[in-house]
Design a protein around this motif. Structure first.
Motif, PDB file in Angstrom:
ATOM      1  N   VAL A   1      11.801  -0.330 -45.954  1.00  0.00           N
ATOM      2  CA  VAL A   1      12.259  -1.074 -47.124  1.00  0.00           C
ATOM      3  C   VAL A   1      11.408  -0.745 -48.348  1.00  0.00           C
ATOM      4  CG1 VAL A   1      12.582  -3.388 -48.086  1.00  0.00           C
ATOM      5  CG2 VAL A   1      13.168  -2.940 -45.685  1.00  0.00           C
ATOM      6  N   ALA A   2      10.093  -0.760 -48.191  1.00  0.00           N
ATOM      7  CA  ALA A   2       9.196  -0.514 -49.324  1.00  0.00           C
ATOM      8  C   ALA A   2       9.342   0.907 -49.858  1.00  0.00           C
ATOM      9  CB  ALA A   2       7.748  -0.778 -48.916  1.00  0.00           C
ATOM     10  N   VAL A   3       9.619   1.867 -48.994  1.00  0.00           N
ATOM     11  CA  VAL A   3       9.793   3.247 -49.445  1.00  0.00           C
ATOM     12  C   VAL A   3      11.050   3.365 -50.303  1.00  0.00           C
ATOM     13  CG1 VAL A   3      10.253   5.614 -48.685  1.00  0.00           C
ATOM     14  CG2 VAL A   3       8.531   4.242 -47.510  1.00  0.00           C
ATOM     15  N   ILE A   4      12.126   2.696 -49.905  1.00  0.00           N
ATOM     16  CA  ILE A   4      13.357   2.723 -50.702  1.00  0.00           C
ATOM     17  C   ILE A   4      13.117   2.070 -52.060  1.00  0.00           C
ATOM     18  CG2 ILE A   4      15.755   1.964 -50.837  1.00  0.00           C
ATOM     19  CD1 ILE A   4      15.834   1.982 -47.781  1.00  0.00           C
ATOM     20  N   VAL A   5      12.393   0.956 -52.068  1.00  0.00           N
ATOM     21  CA  VAL A   5      12.131   0.245 -53.322  1.00  0.00           C
ATOM     22  C   VAL A   5      11.369   1.129 -54.301  1.00  0.00           C
ATOM     23  CG1 VAL A   5      10.822  -1.663 -54.351  1.00  0.00           C
ATOM     24  CG2 VAL A   5      12.262  -2.075 -52.350  1.00  0.00           C
ATOM     25  N   ARG A   6      10.375   1.852 -53.810  1.00  0.00           N
ATOM     26  CA  ARG A   6       9.548   2.652 -54.709  1.00  0.00           C
ATOM     27  C   ARG A   6      10.088   4.052 -54.928  1.00  0.00           C
ATOM     28  NH1 ARG A   6       3.804   2.682 -52.242  1.00  0.00           N
ATOM     29  NH2 ARG A   6       3.320   4.260 -53.783  1.00  0.00           N
ATOM     30  N   ALA A   7      11.200   4.410 -54.280  1.00  0.00           N
ATOM     31  CA  ALA A   7      11.742   5.763 -54.388  1.00  0.00           C
ATOM     32  C   ALA A   7      11.987   6.211 -55.832  1.00  0.00           C
ATOM     33  CB  ALA A   7      13.027   5.875 -53.568  1.00  0.00           C
ATOM     34  N   PRO A   8      12.589   5.378 -56.690  1.00  0.00           N
ATOM     35  CA  PRO A   8      12.833   5.848 -58.059  1.00  0.00           C
ATOM     36  C   PRO A   8      11.639   5.706 -58.986  1.00  0.00           C
ATOM     37  CG  PRO A   8      13.813   3.691 -57.761  1.00  0.00           C
ATOM     38  CD  PRO A   8      13.217   4.072 -56.434  1.00  0.00           C
ATOM     39  N   ALA A   9      10.572   5.052 -58.544  1.00  0.00           N
ATOM     40  CA  ALA A   9       9.481   4.701 -59.457  1.00  0.00           C
ATOM     41  C   ALA A   9       8.811   5.933 -60.057  1.00  0.00           C
ATOM     42  CB  ALA A   9       8.456   3.827 -58.737  1.00  0.00           C
ATOM     43  N   GLY A  10       8.478   6.919 -59.230  1.00  0.00           N
ATOM     44  CA  GLY A  10       7.797   8.098 -59.742  1.00  0.00           C
ATOM     45  C   GLY A  10       8.640   8.854 -60.747  1.00  0.00           C
ATOM     46  N   TRP A  11       9.914   9.033 -60.417  1.00  0.00           N
ATOM     47  CA  TRP A  11      10.808   9.759 -61.328  1.00  0.00           C
ATOM     48  C   TRP A  11      10.972   8.998 -62.635  1.00  0.00           C
ATOM     49  CZ3 TRP A  11      14.876  10.223 -64.485  1.00  0.00           C
ATOM     50  CH2 TRP A  11      15.404  11.488 -64.695  1.00  0.00           C
ATOM     51  N   LEU A  12      11.183   7.680 -62.552  1.00  0.00           N
ATOM     52  CA  LEU A  12      11.360   6.880 -63.762  1.00  0.00           C
ATOM     53  C   LEU A  12      10.102   6.883 -64.625  1.00  0.00           C
ATOM     54  CD1 LEU A  12      13.315   3.774 -62.394  1.00  0.00           C
ATOM     55  CD2 LEU A  12      14.187   5.542 -63.925  1.00  0.00           C
ATOM     56  N   ALA A  13       8.939   6.872 -63.989  1.00  0.00           N
ATOM     57  CA  ALA A  13       7.686   6.884 -64.747  1.00  0.00           C
ATOM     58  C   ALA A  13       7.545   8.175 -65.542  1.00  0.00           C
ATOM     59  CB  ALA A  13       6.503   6.704 -63.805  1.00  0.00           C
ATOM     60  N   TRP A  14       7.769   9.320 -64.881  1.00  0.00           N
ATOM     61  CA  TRP A  14       7.648  10.594 -65.587  1.00  0.00           C
ATOM     62  C   TRP A  14       8.712  10.730 -66.659  1.00  0.00           C
ATOM     63  CZ3 TRP A  14       3.554  13.387 -65.808  1.00  0.00           C
ATOM     64  CH2 TRP A  14       2.655  13.418 -64.735  1.00  0.00           C
ATOM     65  N   ALA A  15       9.954  10.349 -66.337  1.00  0.00           N
ATOM     66  CA  ALA A  15      11.035  10.440 -67.325  1.00  0.00           C
ATOM     67  C   ALA A  15      10.766   9.525 -68.513  1.00  0.00           C
ATOM     68  CB  ALA A  15      12.367  10.070 -66.668  1.00  0.00           C
ATOM     69  N   GLY A  16      10.263   8.322 -68.231  1.00  0.00           N
ATOM     70  CA  GLY A  16       9.973   7.383 -69.303  1.00  0.00           C
ATOM     71  C   GLY A  16       8.854   7.856 -70.203  1.00  0.00           C
ATOM     72  N   LEU A  17       7.761   8.331 -69.593  1.00  0.00           N
ATOM     73  CA  LEU A  17       6.626   8.794 -70.387  1.00  0.00           C
ATOM     74  C   LEU A  17       6.979  10.044 -71.185  1.00  0.00           C
ATOM     75  CD1 LEU A  17       3.745   8.235 -67.809  1.00  0.00           C
ATOM     76  CD2 LEU A  17       4.248   6.872 -69.853  1.00  0.00           C
ATOM     77  N   LEU A  18       7.753  10.948 -70.575  1.00  0.00           N
ATOM     78  CA  LEU A  18       8.140  12.171 -71.273  1.00  0.00           C
ATOM     79  C   LEU A  18       9.063  11.867 -72.450  1.00  0.00           C
ATOM     80  CD1 LEU A  18       8.090  15.241 -71.463  1.00  0.00           C
ATOM     81  CD2 LEU A  18       9.965  15.309 -69.801  1.00  0.00           C
ATOM     82  N   SER A  19      10.061  11.015 -72.210  1.00  0.00           N
ATOM     83  CA  SER A  19      10.992  10.685 -73.303  1.00  0.00           C
ATOM     84  C   SER A  19      10.299   9.862 -74.383  1.00  0.00           C
ATOM     85  CB  SER A  19      12.214   9.938 -72.761  1.00  0.00           C
ATOM     86  OG  SER A  19      11.837   8.751 -72.100  1.00  0.00           O
ATOM     87  N   ALA A  20       9.376   8.971 -73.994  1.00  0.00           N
ATOM     88  CA  ALA A  20       8.644   8.188 -74.989  1.00  0.00           C
ATOM     89  C   ALA A  20       7.713   9.076 -75.802  1.00  0.00           C
ATOM     90  CB  ALA A  20       7.848   7.077 -74.313  1.00  0.00           C
ATOM     91  N   GLY A  21       7.017  10.003 -75.120  1.00  0.00           N
ATOM     92  CA  GLY A  21       6.129  10.911 -75.824  1.00  0.00           C
ATOM     93  C   GLY A  21       6.874  11.818 -76.784  1.00  0.00           C
TER      94      GLY A  21
END
Length: 200
Positions: free
Chosen positions: A11-31
């Motif tokens: 369950v925890a792996v599914i929950v965190r599955a998008p976190a890494g991608w969203l973090a990089w996408a968010g930081l890249l688009s914000a930067g």
């Protein structure tokens, strides 16, 4: 919960599955967005983004926590015949099934910088932070209960707390190759035989 062999994902792996991608996408688009003046100006965009980061992170962390907790309390012990899906396989399957939605979210955040610089990117990063926090919270539940939480893969196509999910299954803390909370197990992978034996 059904008989016979079937696959379980953490369950925890599914929950965190998008976190890494969203973090990089968010930081890249914000930067990238900070380089664009936008309609509102950089200062307003960054301030709005900071507010969105906190709001989105809190909302993502809080949503359905009651449902997760209820499913965790009612978890039944997994049988020996189940197949415990590897952490990497769970992450890959989740991201592959949603790669186009993740790409669209990134492009939308990047495009919105021409109106409000960096704001949407910081909102994506906030969603990532909320998911990480929720995975850590689930890890706390697992440690206190002394067992890991799993869900049948065919039930959790949308979310591990979605309506089709009838219940969770539990195993010992040594089962599988992910630690409580869904992170990598520091001591390395547990041999398959040991993992399945811990499923009871």
């Amino acid at each position: 919960m059904g008989r016979g062999s079937y696959a379980l994902a953490r369950v925890a792996v599914i929950v965190r599955a998008p976190a890494g991608w969203l973090a990089w996408a968010g930081l890249l688009s914000a930067g990238t967005g900070v380089l664009v003046p936008g309609l509102t100006g950089r200062r307003i965009g960054v301030l709005a983004g900071a507010a969105l980061f906190l709001i989105v992170a809190g909302a993502v962390f809080a949503v359905r926590r009651g449902r997760y907790a209820a499913l965790a309390r009612g978890a039944s012990r997994a049988g020996r015949s189940v197949f415990l899906q590897d952490r990497a396989v769970t992450l890959r399957n989740w991201r592959r099934a949603r790669r186009w939605w993740l790409l669209i979210a990134f492009l939308a955040a990047l495009g919105s910088s021409f109106a409000v610089p960096a704001a949407a990117g910081m909102a994506l990063a906030g969603a990532a932070a909320g998911l990480w926090a929720k995975a850590l919270w689930l890890g706390g539940l697992e440690r206190r209960a002394g067992s890991l939480l799993w869900v049948r893969t065919e039930w959790a196509q949308a979310s591990p707390a979605a309506k089709p999910v009838r219940g969770y299954l539990s195993t010992g803390l040594a089962a599988g190759d992910a630690a409580p909370g869904g992170g990598r197990r520091r001591s390395g992978r547990v041999p398959a035989g040991a993992a399945v034996s811990e499923a009871r």
